[in-house]
Design a protein around this motif. Structure first.
Motif, PDB file in Angstrom:
ATOM      1  N   UNK A1413       0.808  -1.216   0.000  1.00  0.00           N
ATOM      2  CA  UNK A1413       0.000   0.000   0.000  1.00  0.00           C
ATOM      3  C   UNK A1413       0.841   1.266   0.000  1.00  0.00           C
ATOM      4  N   UNK A1414       2.170   1.086  -0.167  1.00  0.00           N
ATOM      5  CA  UNK A1414       3.089   2.217  -0.043  1.00  0.00           C
ATOM      6  C   UNK A1414       2.783   3.312  -1.075  1.00  0.00           C
ATOM      7  N   UNK A1415       2.548   2.915  -2.336  1.00  0.00           N
ATOM      8  CA  UNK A1415       2.284   3.908  -3.380  1.00  0.00           C
ATOM      9  C   UNK A1415       0.966   4.635  -3.155  1.00  0.00           C
ATOM     10  N   UNK A1416      -0.022   3.925  -2.592  1.00  0.00           N
ATOM     11  CA  UNK A1416      -1.309   4.564  -2.328  1.00  0.00           C
ATOM     12  C   UNK A1416      -1.173   5.667  -1.288  1.00  0.00           C
ATOM     13  N   UNK A1417      -0.285   5.443  -0.294  1.00  0.00           N
ATOM     14  CA  UNK A1417      -0.064   6.478   0.723  1.00  0.00           C
ATOM     15  C   UNK A1417       0.518   7.723   0.067  1.00  0.00           C
ATOM     16  N   UNK A1418       1.437   7.506  -0.836  1.00  0.00           N
ATOM     17  CA  UNK A1418       2.060   8.639  -1.528  1.00  0.00           C
ATOM     18  C   UNK A1418       1.022   9.409  -2.348  1.00  0.00           C
ATOM     19  N   UNK A1419       0.089   8.684  -3.000  1.00  0.00           N
ATOM     20  CA  UNK A1419      -0.960   9.344  -3.762  1.00  0.00           C
ATOM     21  C   UNK A1419      -1.913  10.113  -2.853  1.00  0.00           C
ATOM     22  N   UNK A1420      -2.201   9.564  -1.708  1.00  0.00           N
ATOM     23  CA  UNK A1420      -3.064  10.278  -0.765  1.00  0.00           C
ATOM     24  C   UNK A1420      -2.429  11.595  -0.353  1.00  0.00           C
ATOM     25  N   UNK A1421      -1.127  11.548   0.026  1.00  0.00           N
ATOM     26  CA  UNK A1421      -0.457  12.779   0.427  1.00  0.00           C
ATOM     27  C   UNK A1421      -0.448  13.791  -0.714  1.00  0.00           C
ATOM     28  N   UNK A1422      -0.294  13.297  -1.914  1.00  0.00           N
ATOM     29  CA  UNK A1422      -0.321  14.189  -3.077  1.00  0.00           C
ATOM     30  C   UNK A1422      -1.660  14.916  -3.166  1.00  0.00           C
ATOM     31  N   UNK A1423      -2.763  14.206  -2.920  1.00  0.00           N
ATOM     32  CA  UNK A1423      -4.089  14.814  -2.954  1.00  0.00           C
ATOM     33  C   UNK A1423      -4.249  15.829  -1.837  1.00  0.00           C
ATOM     34  N   UNK A1424      -3.738  15.491  -0.632  1.00  0.00           N
ATOM     35  CA  UNK A1424      -3.832  16.419   0.497  1.00  0.00           C
ATOM     36  C   UNK A1424      -3.077  17.705   0.181  1.00  0.00           C
ATOM     37  N   UNK A1425      -1.869  17.568  -0.350  1.00  0.00           N
ATOM     38  CA  UNK A1425      -1.051  18.747  -0.623  1.00  0.00           C
ATOM     39  C   UNK A1425      -1.617  19.563  -1.785  1.00  0.00           C
ATOM     40  N   UNK A1426      -2.378  18.922  -2.701  1.00  0.00           N
ATOM     41  CA  UNK A1426      -3.072  19.704  -3.725  1.00  0.00           C
ATOM     42  C   UNK A1426      -4.050  20.674  -3.083  1.00  0.00           C
ATOM     43  N   UNK A1427      -4.704  20.213  -2.027  1.00  0.00           N
ATOM     44  CA  UNK A1427      -5.621  21.098  -1.285  1.00  0.00           C
ATOM     45  C   UNK A1427      -4.861  22.252  -0.650  1.00  0.00           C
ATOM     46  N   UNK A1428      -3.697  21.934  -0.038  1.00  0.00           N
ATOM     47  CA  UNK A1428      -2.896  22.994   0.583  1.00  0.00           C
ATOM     48  C   UNK A1428      -2.403  23.977  -0.474  1.00  0.00           C
ATOM     49  N   UNK A1429      -2.009  23.447  -1.628  1.00  0.00           N
ATOM     50  CA  UNK A1429      -1.558  24.321  -2.706  1.00  0.00           C
ATOM     51  C   UNK A1429      -2.691  25.218  -3.187  1.00  0.00           C
TER      52      UNK A1429
END
Length: 1677
Positions: A1413-1429
């Motif tokens: 599930x390692x890659x899925x965690x990275x994708x989740x963080x990417x989505x979270x940081x899109x919100x911050x951006x």
């Protein structure tokens, strides 16, 4: 936009220039590209020569010098691109001629071989591209033409005519003609210009004769293209005509016959399509007349007649008329026109022609005056060719011209023509005579006398029976003087009394018969006339007292005188006086038979001698005329006797009289000059008709009526009057011998014989029509031989069936142009009550002869054959002739309903539907005693016991198909549209309920039979499925005929009856609701005059509310509730917005009550109720909807949550193929009874029905009352996110609304693609709508619900992704709508966003400890940081810095020595955030990088497992573990942070360079951490290069530190360092030269390294340097 240089270069791009390029294009018609590349010049030449030899055998035209020259051996290596201009033009002419000769043979393989040679050797695909395209264009629908187009080197984009072909090139599909026609219109007809020019050019090249013989397809294509321009009459304007007329003119003037024919066809279609102006019509007429050629003169005249028939031509120009008069000697125009008159209607042309000829005949100065008179005489010399309208026009023109003093020369001939026309058209002559008499009586009288037309005037007046009893005007009336003395009234009365016949009359004494015989012998003819007048006055009383012998003696004397012809010619005895005198005489049938008999033993007409007194009577006639009577005298006698008989009201009849008259008709038919004896035939046929109409005591049967003789007369005659008389005779005979009549007359109607009926015009068609109508009505209503018995309804129907069956036996032979007229006549005769019976008999007769063919092709041919077409045409035309509704309305509307108020066409079709149902299925139905009579009639129509099962099935299917066609008939629709609203409502309402009942019964019958099939007979099963489908079509068409207002009343009545009587017919209810749905589905129709008004909708809703109940047991009630909800939804949608409505409030209350029990109810039922509730909320802002919104929303959220749970369970039970459909199916067993999953329209749903409906309802609530249900926002967000995680990519939803603008938008891959849902797109649609509603929520209320959602979804990665995608979309949407308000709100809530939403979501990394599930965690963080951006994009640097600081503060504790793993993993998230921020904002992100850069350096330093011990490491783990992957990710992210920062010298100062240099170099030895080589090659090299660029002065030192790593004792480190060095040298390029002094010593050491891998890598680096600086640099080392 192209530059001028580009345009100049494009103009220079010639075919020769293209073939002088380096790379040769391999083009072939027969071979693919690969094979074409291998094709040599010699091979191509052999192929071409072989094809040419074959073409020479086919057509000698190819054996020419040109062809032989083109295919000579010297041409094998021919290079066309080197030819000069003149030589190339000469070659073009040769090739164009050859291509034109090849054109007709394109589909012949030999032709394709020749083209292959020309393509290969002469590059005609380029040099002659457009010629190829045009020459073979008529073959545009062939594959070979498609291949030919594909290889053309043609600039498609610059060609306005041919660029449309470009779309067909790649696929090599044939070009449909419709595309060419469409392109022709689009190109302003330039394509037609191209083809016309091509034809002109072809004439110059190969000659018109060759083109005429070999290229008919070219002319056909040209005509077809021109005709296509008229497909849409609205597009035919003056501009188009101005373009097309020159093409037509060119065709008419062409010397080629085919071209002229095509132009004439175009003219005919043009005048049939649009109404033309006078100048255009005159041009066309002038063109057709002046350019007429002998070989196409007939076609030109035919076309001219079409122009006159279809257009309103007012006149012919003078020059055109003169050209027509002075036509070529080899063109006999007037004979051709005479022949044409026998085939078609030439009335309009002759009317104009005669008018112009009469005008020209007045012009004495004209050279054509005499020609005009001659033509006027020639065109009127045969009166039999004229119609009544033509005769009327001609008579009026000539008589008016004569009255005006312009007597035409050649009076005698004109007088003869006038007499012939006047006698043949007596009625028209009388009308003209009366009309002109009112204008100038004196002049008319003069003209009548000059032309000797007195007898014609008298005959005309007698014919029309103006005053049959009036005293005749003496022929020798003296002309009244011009000045007449004015008399008083008394003087006038005295003068009239003195001149009256009564005052002059003498008193007759004695017996008129005896006196007449005496005066005849004395030849006192005036006295004989007096005696005859006396007989006429005394009448029947006188003859009743006379002895038969005396009367017969007198009659014989009269016949001897008048019938011989001599006396009549001398005018001794007036025949009319004889007719009047003997009209009341009692003549015996035997005597009449003798009068009509020629006493010749050899003659067939001589009767056998009878015994007794009859012999004496016959001897009187025989003695008078003798056996040696000449045939001419006998014929004169017969004509006179028949004339006497026809003057009588009743002719004495017997079988012998009939036989004698039929014998005369036969005798006349057998004569060669039968046509000249047409008057005799006319009298005989009329006499027979009179006898048949008044037979007296004579029994008349088939033996007495010689129908063969009548038919033969009809076949051979050319006389319209005789034809009409024969048909009237047939109608009269039908009363006595209907079967014989019908058998014979049907053969006449199908053009058997050579007579008048073969040349149909309006007159013959009307005769046929009236005869058929009379036949049917007479035969049906006649009650026996004498017509005196009144038939019962049953007997009439039986007779009709028998007659219709006889008619059907010959129906297939009736020509197509007669079917409509005959069918309409039958419809009028049999009426609406019996029309369906006739149609069913027709179909029955067809099916009785039908046979199934085992061959598919034969079956198709039979299906499209003439038999079925004939029967279908007759049936459809017969029913179309009826009005949709009864026209003669009953006065009392309620009485009409009681009496089963009939509707014409619709009631007939309903009868056919009921007949199909009564016929039953494959097994014969049982017959109740009460329906025996009806069943007997049904059996007479179609006896199923005598037919095979396939024929029964076919009959049933044909009837239903025919019904469907009838309801699709344009005539019915147009007639319904012609009714005004009130009349339509009044007529349709009584019939409406029966329509619905019939549709239900028919549907039930078909479904019952289809469901009864057990599968043992596949053929039967297929049949009943097809039949059920066809009945459904019929049912729909039946229901859809009703207007909206009628439908609403019927529906409400039916539903109210069901509720009141409590006898629910659920099938009936279902059908009426289907009808309601159809009518409600037509927007813009509801509130028109004939539509459903608001009051009717409310009434309908009131009735439907009673069916909205929670039902769990009865399947029918459940289905009724479901269907009612669907209809109520449509009502709510179409009703105007209601602020408050008791009916709709009750509906809403029922909906909420039902959905609250959803766990016990069927999902489809619940779903429909939810949709209804949602529609009420959307359409009507009422107090009740607001009141129930919250509770309804909670129920919907509960149903959605249950669906989600079932999906999860399904995934757990069946991980290999997750299928929500299966899970729901499994869950259905726990839900009680479930009914069919089918909507009202019959559409199958998957198990997501309830989910879609719930989502729809949620969306409606949020759209309308979001502020009232704010407390449920969090739950809605949670359900939304979980469904997004289940059902797919959020980008699909974003595309439906407002897509994210972030360039790094994460492409979500969640959701099973094998979910098995049939309505996944429907779920996506609803989720998209909910997303749109959520994006409109105010910012101030959002955080608390998002916090709740984060808490619920913190362990669900895909749902969290969906949540932050939603938040990003929210920020972007709000920023577009309210940027200032959003910015203020975000500034106030930024701490909450970070602390309560972002950082808790980032804790998912520490919770998820599975490597897969390692890659899925990275994708989740990417989505979270899109919100911050997205937040950063709306804030300033100062406003956003606290957000970054909070994130850094949240992650920094991870650097502490005692920090736990969760805290240390935050550093990974922080570095991830930094890189995402930089990717979005580039240098604008650097102000936030100060502390983050230090964190990156610390991570690099404390994760170096080679330099630090295990207890000192920040992150570490075994290879393949999640910890090892996270360590590698942390190092990679840290290197990327440094690399991104080093790109900017202003930020990356010398201090920061020194800060990172050592840790970056030390990373070269960090081989113990997984992924070292990939980190070095993909990330570390870039970072080192950027650091060197940032601080070039210290780069040699950095490079030296790197090279020192090559002296490490571990081969792996030396090897990795050399890899980095090699890649770094490629990055630096020539800039590495100053640093070679640093590199070379280390490379000298490594060139002979003990590790072969290191040595090889070192050699690779040296090779790279040698490539840049040459081999000498290393030798110098």
């Amino acid at each position: 936009m192209a530059t001028s240089l580009t345009s100049q270069l494009e103009n220079l791009r010639t075919s020769a220039a293209r073939h002088l390029t380096v790379e040769k294009r391999h083009v072939s018609l027969l071979f693919d590209r690969k094979e074409a590349g291998k094709l040599t010049n010699e091979t191509a030449h052999r192929i071409g020569v072989a094809g040419l030899e074959q073409m020479k055998r086919i057509d000698p035209v190819f054996d020419t010098e040109i062809a032989n020259d083109l295919f000579s051996d010297e041409r094998v290596d021919f290079v066309r691109s080197m030819l000069e201009k003149e030589a190339n033009e000469s070659l073009n002419k040769q090739i164009e001629k050859l291509l034109l000769e090849l054109s007709p043979y394109l589909q012949h393989f030999a032709c394709q071989q020749v083209l292959e040679y020309l393509i290969h050797t002469y590059q005609i695909y380029s040099f002659n591209a457009e010629t190829l395209l045009l020459t073979f264009l008529p073959f545009h629908e062939t594959k070979v033409y498609s291949r030919l187009l594909r290889i053309l080197d043609f600039d498609w984009t610059r060609s306005k005519e041919w660029q449309f072909m470009q779309q067909y090139l790649r696929s090599e599909t044939p070009i449909p003609f419709t595309s060419i026609a469409k392109a022709t219109l689009a190109s302003k007809h330039s394509i037609i210009s191209c083809i016309t020019d091509h034809i002109k050019k072809a004439v110059d090249i190969v000659g018109s004769d060759y083109l005429e013989i070999k290229h008919p397809v070219l002319f056909n294509f040209h005509a077809k293209l021109l005709l296509s321009m008229f497909n849409d009459p609205e597009k035919v304007d003056e501009m188009m005509l101005a373009k097309l007329i020159p093409f037509i003119e060119h065709g008419i003037k062409s010397p080629m016959k085919s071209f002229r024919y095509s132009a004439m066809v175009v003219i005919s279609q043009l005048v049939l399509t649009v109404k033309l102006k006078e100048d255009v019509l005159n041009s066309l007429c002038k063109l057709l007349i002046t350019k007429m050629r002998s070989d196409t003169s007939t076609a030109s005249l035919n076309t001219l007649m079409v122009v006159f028939q279809q257009q309103n031509v007012e006149n012919l120009s003078k020059n055109t008329l003169k050209k027509l008069l002075r036509h070529d000697e080899d063109i006999d125009v007037w004979k051709a026109l005479r022949d044409l008159s026998e085939r078609t209607d030439t009335t309009k042309f002759y009317n104009i022609l005669w008018k112009e000829l009469v005008a020209l005949s007045r012009d004495s100065e004209s050279d054509e005056q005499q020609l005009a008179i001659d033509v006027l005489l020639e065109t009127s010399d045969d009166a039999s060719l004229l119609t009544s309208e033509q005769a009327k026009t001609f008579l009026k023109l000539i008589l008016e011209e004569a009255m005006s003093g312009n007597l035409i020369d050649k009076k005698n001939k004109m007088k003869g023509n006038i007499r012939a026309v006047g006698i043949r058209f007596a009625k028209q002559f009388d009308e003209i005579y009366e009309e002109l008499k009112e204008k100038d009586k004196k002049a008319l009288k003069r003209i009548v006398k000059e032309m000797e037309l007195e007898d014609v005037v008298q005959m005309a007046s007698e014919y029309v029976e103006v005053a049959p009893e009036a005293v005749r005007v003496p022929e020798d009336v003296v002309e009244v003087p011009s000045k007449i003395k004015k008399l008083s009234a008394t003087e006038k009365a005295a003068q009239l009394a003195a001149n009256s016949e009564f005052s002059k009359r003498e008193v007759f004494s004695g017996d008129p018969i005896k006196e007449a015989i005496k005066w005849i012998r004395q030849e006192k003819w005036e006295k004989v006339e007096w005696a005859l007048n006396e007989m006429a006055q005394r009448g029947e009383k006188y003859f009743g007292k006379k002895v038969a012998d005396d009367v017969e003696e007198f009659v014989v004397e009269i016949v001897k005188i008048c019938g011989s012809g001599g006396a009549k010619n001398n005018g001794n005895v007036d025949a009319s006086s004889v007719k009047a005198a003997l009209a009341g005489a009692n003549l015996s049938p035997q005597f009449i038979t003798s009068l009509l008999t020629k006493f010749d033993d050899a003659a067939e007409t001589a009767p056998k001698r009878a015994k007794g007194p009859a012999t004496t009577k016959k001897n009187v006639v025989e003695k008078t005329f003798g056996s040696d009577e000449p045939w001419d005298d006998f014929n004169g006698r017969v004509v006179f006797v028949l004339d006497l008989l026809n003057a009588r009201q009743v002719i004495p009849s017997s079988d012998k009289v009939l036989a004698a008259i039929f014998g005369i008709v036969k005798q006349t038919n057998s004569r060669s000059d039968a046509e000249s004896s047409s008057y005799q035939q006319h009298l005989a046929v009329n006499a027979i008709r009179k006898i048949l109409e008044h037979p007296g005591k004579t029994k008349i049967g088939a033996a007495e009526v010689d129908m063969d003789c009548v038919i033969e007369t009809m076949r051979s005659t050319h006389n319209h009057h005789l034809l009409r008389d024969c048909l009237r005779l047939i109608v009269a005979a039908a009363k006595h011998t209907p079967n014989s009549v019908v058998k014979h007359v049907m053969s006449v109607f199908t053009f058997m014989g050579n007579g008048m009926l073969r040349k149909d015009n309006e007159l013959t068609l009307s005769i046929v029509e009236k005869t058929v109508e009379s036949l049917f009505s007479t035969i049906i209503n006649s009650g026996g031989a004498l017509g005196q018995v009144v038939l019962t309804k049953q007997q009439q129907t039986e007779k009709l069936i028998e007659l219709a069956r006889l008619f059907a036996a010959s129906a297939v032979d009736i020509p197509a142009h007669r079917r409509a007229r005959i069918a309409q006549a039958i419809a009028r005769a049999v009426g609406s009550e019996n029309a369906s019976t006739v149609v069913l008999v027709l179909v029955s007769s067809f099916c009785a002869r039908w046979q199934r063919s085992t061959d598919a092709a034969a079956q198709e041919a039979l299906k499209k054959g003439s038999d079925q077409e004939a029967y279908d045409d007759l049936a459809i035309e017969l029913l179309s002739a009826l009005n949709p509704f009864e026209q003669d309305h009953l006065k009392n509307h309620f009485l009409s309903i009681i009496q089963n108020f009939p509707s014409f066409q619709l009631s007939s079709v309903l009868e056919m539907c009921e007949y199909v149902r009564r016929l039953g299925g494959d097994k014969p139905p049982t017959t109740p005693k009460s329906t025996i009579t009806k069943k007997d009639l049904d059996t007479m129509i179609f006896d199923r016991t005598a037919q095979t099962l396939p024929r029964i099935r076919h009959f049933r299917y044909v009837v239903v198909t025919l019904i469907a066609r009838i309801f699709s008939n344009r005539v019915l629709i147009e007639r319904l549209a012609a009714y005004d609203d009130e009349e339509l409502l009044k007529n349709a309402l009584p019939l409406g309920k029966r329509l619905i009942e019939c549709s239900v019964e028919l549907d039930e019958f078909a479904n019952k039979e289809a469901n009864a099939q057990d599968g043992s007979d596949p053929q039967a099963q297929r049949y009943w499925v097809a039949f059920a489908s066809k009945t459904e079509i019929v049912s729909e068409k039946l229901r859809h005929l009703l207007p909206g207002g009628v439908a609403a009343r019927l529906i409400a009545d039916v539903l109210q009856e069901c509720v009141n009587e409590k006898k629910l017919s659920y099938k009936m209810c279902e059908k009426v609701l289907q009808l309601a749905n159809i009518k409600l589905g037509h927007d813009g129709y509801l509130f028109s005059d004939s539509g459903i008004n608001e009051k009717e909708l409310i009434t309908l809703a009131q009735a439907l509310n009673k069916f909205i109940v929670a039902e769990t047991k009865s399947e029918e009630k459940m289905r009724m509730c479901q269907n009612s909800a669907f209809t109520l939804k449509l009502i709510a949608k179409n009703l105007p917005s209601q602020s408050e409505s008791l009916v709709l409030a009750d509906t809403m209350q029922r909906c909420v009550s039902i959905v609250s029990q959803y766990q016990k109810l069927d999902e489809n039922l619940t779903g429909n109720v939810l949709l209804l509730a949602g529609e009420l909320i959307r359409s009507h802002n009422m107090r009740s909807t607001i009141h129930h919104a919250s509770s309804l929303l909670k129920t919907c959220l509960a149903t959605v949550q249950e669906c989600i749970q079932r999906f999860s369970k399904s995934s757990q039970f069946d991980s290999s193929a997750p299928s929500p459909g299966g899970s729901v199916a499994g869950g259905r067993a726990n839900r009680g009874h479930r009914i069919r999953q089918q909507s009202l329209g019959g559409n199958k749903f998957g198990s997501d029905t309830l989910l879609i409906c719930s989502l729809t309802c949620i969306q409606r609530v949020f759209d309308q009352f979001a502020s009232f249900v704010v407390e449920s926002t969090g739950d809605v967000v949670i359900r939304y996110c979980r469904l997004i995680s289940r059902f797919g990519d959020p980008s699909e939803l974003l595309s439906l609304n407002q897509p994210s603008s972030s360039s790094n938008a994460f492409q979500y891959d969640g959701g099973s693609q094998t979910s098995g849902f049939g309505s996944k797109s429907g779920i996506h649609r609803r989720l998209s709508c909910i997303r749109r509603s959520l994006l409109s929520i105010e910012m101030r209320v959002l955080p608390v619900h998002i916090v709740k959602a984060v808490g619920e979804l913190k362990s669900e990665k895909k749902a969290l992704c969906a949540l932050f995608n939603l938040l990003s979309g929210f920020i972007e949407t709000q920023h577009q709508q309210k940027p200032d308000a959003l910015r203020k709100a975000v500034v106030q809530l930024r701490h909450s966003f970070v602390a309560d939403i972002v950082t808790p979501s980032l804790e998912f990394r520490s919770q998820q400890r599975q490597a897969e599930q390692f890659e899925n965690v990275e994708k989740l963080e990417h989505t979270v940081f899109n919100f911050v951006v997205s937040i950063a994009s709306i804030l300033s640097e100062v406003e956003f810095r606290p957000v970054v600081n909070e994130l850094v503060a949240w992650a920094e504790p991870g650097l502490e020595a005692k920090a736990d793993l969760a805290s240390r993993l935050r550093l990974v998230s922080l570095l991830h955030f930094a890189n995402d921020l930089y990717a979005s904002f580039n240098s604008l992100a650097l102000p936030y990088f100060g502390r983050i850069l230090e964190v990156a350096v610390s991570v690099l330093k404390r994760c170096n497992a080679t330099l630090l011990g295990a207890e000192e490491l920040l992150l570490s783990g075994k290879r393949g573990s999640i910890e090892a992957l996270e360590t590698d990710l942390a190092l990679t992210l840290a290197i990327d942070v440094i690399s991104n920062a080093a790109r900017h010298r202003d930020f990356f100062t010398i201090d920061r360079c020194q800060l990172v240099s050592d840790v970056i170099v030390d990373e070269l030895v960090n081989t113990k951490v997984e992924g070292h080589e990939k980190r070095c090659s993909d990330h570390l090299v870039t970072a080192i290069y950027r650091i060197g660029n940032a601080d070039p002065d210290n780069f040699p030192e950095l490079l030296n530190k790197i090279m020192l790593k090559t002296r490490d004792s571990r081969p792996k480190i030396r090897y990795r360092t050399l890899i980095v060095l090699d890649l770094l040298i490629k990055e630096i390029g020539d800039g590495v030269q100053p640093h070679l002094s640093i590199l070379l010593p280390f490379l000298n050491e490594l060139i002979e390294d003990e590790n072969k891998q290191v040595e090889a890598q070192c050699q690779k680096v040296i090779n790279s340097l040698q490539h840049k600086f040459g081999e000498t640099f290393w030798s110098g080392s």
